[in-house]
Scaffold this motif. Sequence first.
Motif, mmCIF file in Angstrom:
data_model
loop_
_atom_site.group_PDB
_atom_site.id
_atom_site.type_symbol
_atom_site.label_atom_id
_atom_site.label_comp_id
_atom_site.label_asym_id
_atom_site.label_seq_id
_atom_site.Cartn_x
_atom_site.Cartn_y
_atom_site.Cartn_z
ATOM 1 N N GLY A 56 -4.852 5.928 6.326
ATOM 2 C CA GLY A 56 -6.201 5.822 6.172
ATOM 3 C C GLY A 56 -6.322 4.912 4.941
ATOM 4 N N LYS A 57 -5.346 4.924 3.875
ATOM 5 C CA LYS A 57 -5.289 3.984 2.777
ATOM 6 C C LYS A 57 -5.003 2.473 3.281
ATOM 7 C CE LYS A 57 -3.869 7.164 -0.707
ATOM 8 N NZ LYS A 57 -4.994 6.919 -1.752
ATOM 9 N N ILE A 58 -4.070 2.467 4.494
ATOM 10 C CA ILE A 58 -3.799 1.018 5.022
ATOM 11 C C ILE A 58 -4.954 0.553 5.679
ATOM 12 C CG2 ILE A 58 -2.210 -0.126 6.283
ATOM 13 C CD1 ILE A 58 -0.037 2.184 5.670
ATOM 14 N N GLU A 59 -5.608 1.290 6.585
ATOM 15 C CA GLU A 59 -6.690 1.043 6.903
ATOM 16 C C GLU A 59 -7.855 0.237 6.348
ATOM 17 O OE1 GLU A 59 -6.768 3.446 11.299
ATOM 18 O OE2 GLU A 59 -7.697 4.495 9.650
ATOM 19 N N ASP A 60 -7.975 0.999 5.252
ATOM 20 C CA ASP A 60 -9.065 0.639 4.106
ATOM 21 C C ASP A 60 -8.743 -0.684 3.458
ATOM 22 O OD1 ASP A 60 -10.707 2.647 5.029
ATOM 23 O OD2 ASP A 60 -9.972 3.876 3.050
ATOM 24 N N ALA A 61 -7.397 -0.932 3.311
ATOM 25 C CA ALA A 61 -6.891 -1.993 2.466
ATOM 26 C C ALA A 61 -6.763 -3.350 3.413
ATOM 27 C CB ALA A 61 -5.444 -1.874 1.838
ATOM 28 N N LEU A 62 -6.612 -3.131 4.692
ATOM 29 C CA LEU A 62 -6.388 -4.348 5.646
ATOM 30 C C LEU A 62 -7.399 -4.569 6.647
ATOM 31 C CD1 LEU A 62 -3.503 -3.963 4.323
ATOM 32 C CD2 LEU A 62 -2.705 -4.690 6.531
ATOM 33 N N SER A 63 -8.468 -3.492 6.643
ATOM 34 C CA SER A 63 -9.522 -3.441 7.520
ATOM 35 C C SER A 63 -8.896 -3.646 8.915
ATOM 36 C CB SER A 63 -10.492 -4.530 7.334
ATOM 37 O OG SER A 63 -11.032 -4.595 5.906
ATOM 38 N N ILE A 64 -7.813 -2.644 9.211
ATOM 39 C CA ILE A 64 -7.660 -2.795 10.699
ATOM 40 C C ILE A 64 -7.735 -1.096 11.203
ATOM 41 C CG2 ILE A 64 -5.765 -4.442 10.284
ATOM 42 C CD1 ILE A 64 -3.529 -2.117 9.898
ATOM 43 N N VAL B 261 0.918 -1.217 0.133
ATOM 44 C CA VAL B 261 -0.114 -0.042 0.106
ATOM 45 C C VAL B 261 0.995 1.193 -0.025
ATOM 46 C CG1 VAL B 261 -1.773 1.412 1.472
ATOM 47 C CG2 VAL B 261 -2.094 -1.106 0.955
ATOM 48 N N ILE B 262 2.025 1.285 0.713
ATOM 49 C CA ILE B 262 2.773 2.341 1.019
ATOM 50 C C ILE B 262 3.509 2.544 -0.529
ATOM 51 C CG2 ILE B 262 5.049 3.350 1.708
ATOM 52 C CD1 ILE B 262 4.339 1.943 4.340
ATOM 53 N N ASN B 263 3.916 1.682 -1.125
ATOM 54 C CA ASN B 263 4.558 1.618 -2.278
ATOM 55 C C ASN B 263 3.507 2.216 -3.605
ATOM 56 O OD1 ASN B 263 7.212 0.843 -1.496
ATOM 57 N ND2 ASN B 263 6.783 -1.302 -1.950
ATOM 58 N N GLN B 264 2.079 1.591 -3.520
ATOM 59 C CA GLN B 264 1.404 2.095 -4.400
ATOM 60 C C GLN B 264 0.809 3.510 -4.149
ATOM 61 O OE1 GLN B 264 -1.511 -1.263 -4.348
ATOM 62 N NE2 GLN B 264 -0.008 -2.560 -5.116
ATOM 63 N N SER B 265 0.987 4.051 -2.934
ATOM 64 C CA SER B 265 0.382 5.256 -2.706
ATOM 65 C C SER B 265 0.962 6.467 -3.482
ATOM 66 C CB SER B 265 0.435 5.593 -1.238
ATOM 67 O OG SER B 265 1.761 5.903 -0.935
ATOM 68 N N GLY B 266 2.299 6.355 -3.695
ATOM 69 C CA GLY B 266 3.165 7.516 -4.334
ATOM 70 C C GLY B 266 3.596 8.562 -3.294
ATOM 71 N N ILE B 267 3.179 8.258 -2.252
ATOM 72 C CA ILE B 267 3.745 9.012 -1.066
ATOM 73 C C ILE B 267 4.869 8.581 -0.595
ATOM 74 C CG2 ILE B 267 3.186 9.767 1.376
ATOM 75 C CD1 ILE B 267 0.175 9.159 0.892
#
Length: 434
Positions: A31-39, A10-16
């Motif tokens: 927020g992106k990681i929370e959405d992707a992993l449901s954590i 997710v970090i690599n794909q975020s472009g951040i």
Amino acid sequence: MIDTKKIDEVINQSGINLEGISIRNVGILAGKIEDALSIKYIRMDMGIPGLLAPDAGIEAHKAALNNADSAQYCSFAGTPELKEAGSRFIRTFLGKSIDPESIIPTVGAMHGCFVSIGLIASLYQGRDKIMTLDPGFAVNKLQAKIQRVGVECVDTYEKSGDALVEEIDRRLSEDTSIAALLWSSPCNPSWEVRSESELEKLAKVLERHNVTAIEDNAYFGFDSRRPGFLDPDDPDLAPSIMKYTDNYIALFSASKIFSYAGERVGFTAIGDALKDHRSQSLRKMFNQERFLDAFIQGGLYSIVASAPRSAQMAFASLLDFSSSGTFSIGDHLRPYSESAREMKRIFRKHGFDILYKEDSYGPVGDGFYFTVNHSGYSDGSLLLADMFRCGLTAVPLGIFGGGHPDGLRICTSLVPMHLMDEFDKRLSAFDALQ
């Protein structure tokens, strides 16, 4: 177990890029990681109040909306109620008399700071820089950059008291293009507090060099060591340079003190020596040569003109409740202090160190922020990456300036006591990465 490989994806794909990552982007990435992993992350990044706003402010806000004619613009100079309440608040807690005319409502402290930087850098011919005490609030340097104002920095790490004052004096002697010194106290991010002794000596240095003090009091009353924090009947909540000079700009905000961040309201207090200062440079720019008039009719008007009337009335009510003793700022803020104390203990348990440990009063207080580093990391962005892998967020210190980009700023506001066991478990997962 948290899927660390998925987090890396997710970090690599975020472009951040974690190197130089902004506070806001840390939150976006979490927020992106929370959405992707449901954590659910334990959030220690953005300084969002974790306490409810006092009822007094909300009721005053609603009453203002019900009673006011919302079709009418609010005066650029602000409502009389907030101007007078700000004056009473300063007199009550700092023992400093200030004319309500000098209290200017703003859209949070950041609004007042932006205008202050621009006007001070336009006040004198050939003096277009400010000096900051670092580490400091990263956005202030961006505000200067946008206005093409130069910035010089003094690192406060292991430098306080006379040593800090002497360093500032030396730097101002060497560079006469500096028009103002900007700092926050308690400091975001280090939580250092400039002492009464430092401020008294600093005021003399600034007056000798004709340099304006810009003091950010967004965290006014947060120092857990002050008598006024511990005793609601004691008005000694904070030191301030306002006591020692009249060439100052002091920034106040309802966001953190009263957990009223969503309404974006604050005020700027301008000292008498600066308020009535007249400048041909200001006349050329704003057709106003008096500083206070240029601040209102030039600076504020050209950006957002004024803070909303209803928010000003809410802030006025909260200030007056505090000044009258009806509301205790220390009691309201105490949960942050309790969380900070326990979080520091847990961080130390897992091999972290408190980076900015002391100020002139001794060990820094327990409050909204503190700083940490870890012997296994020389770069805060790499440390943040491993924190992300364990369900934790923070902000690398590199963006705040100073000489320690190896550390992290920790915000306590969204980590209440009931999360401490989970916080401990996630740092145990961090240990396993070492």
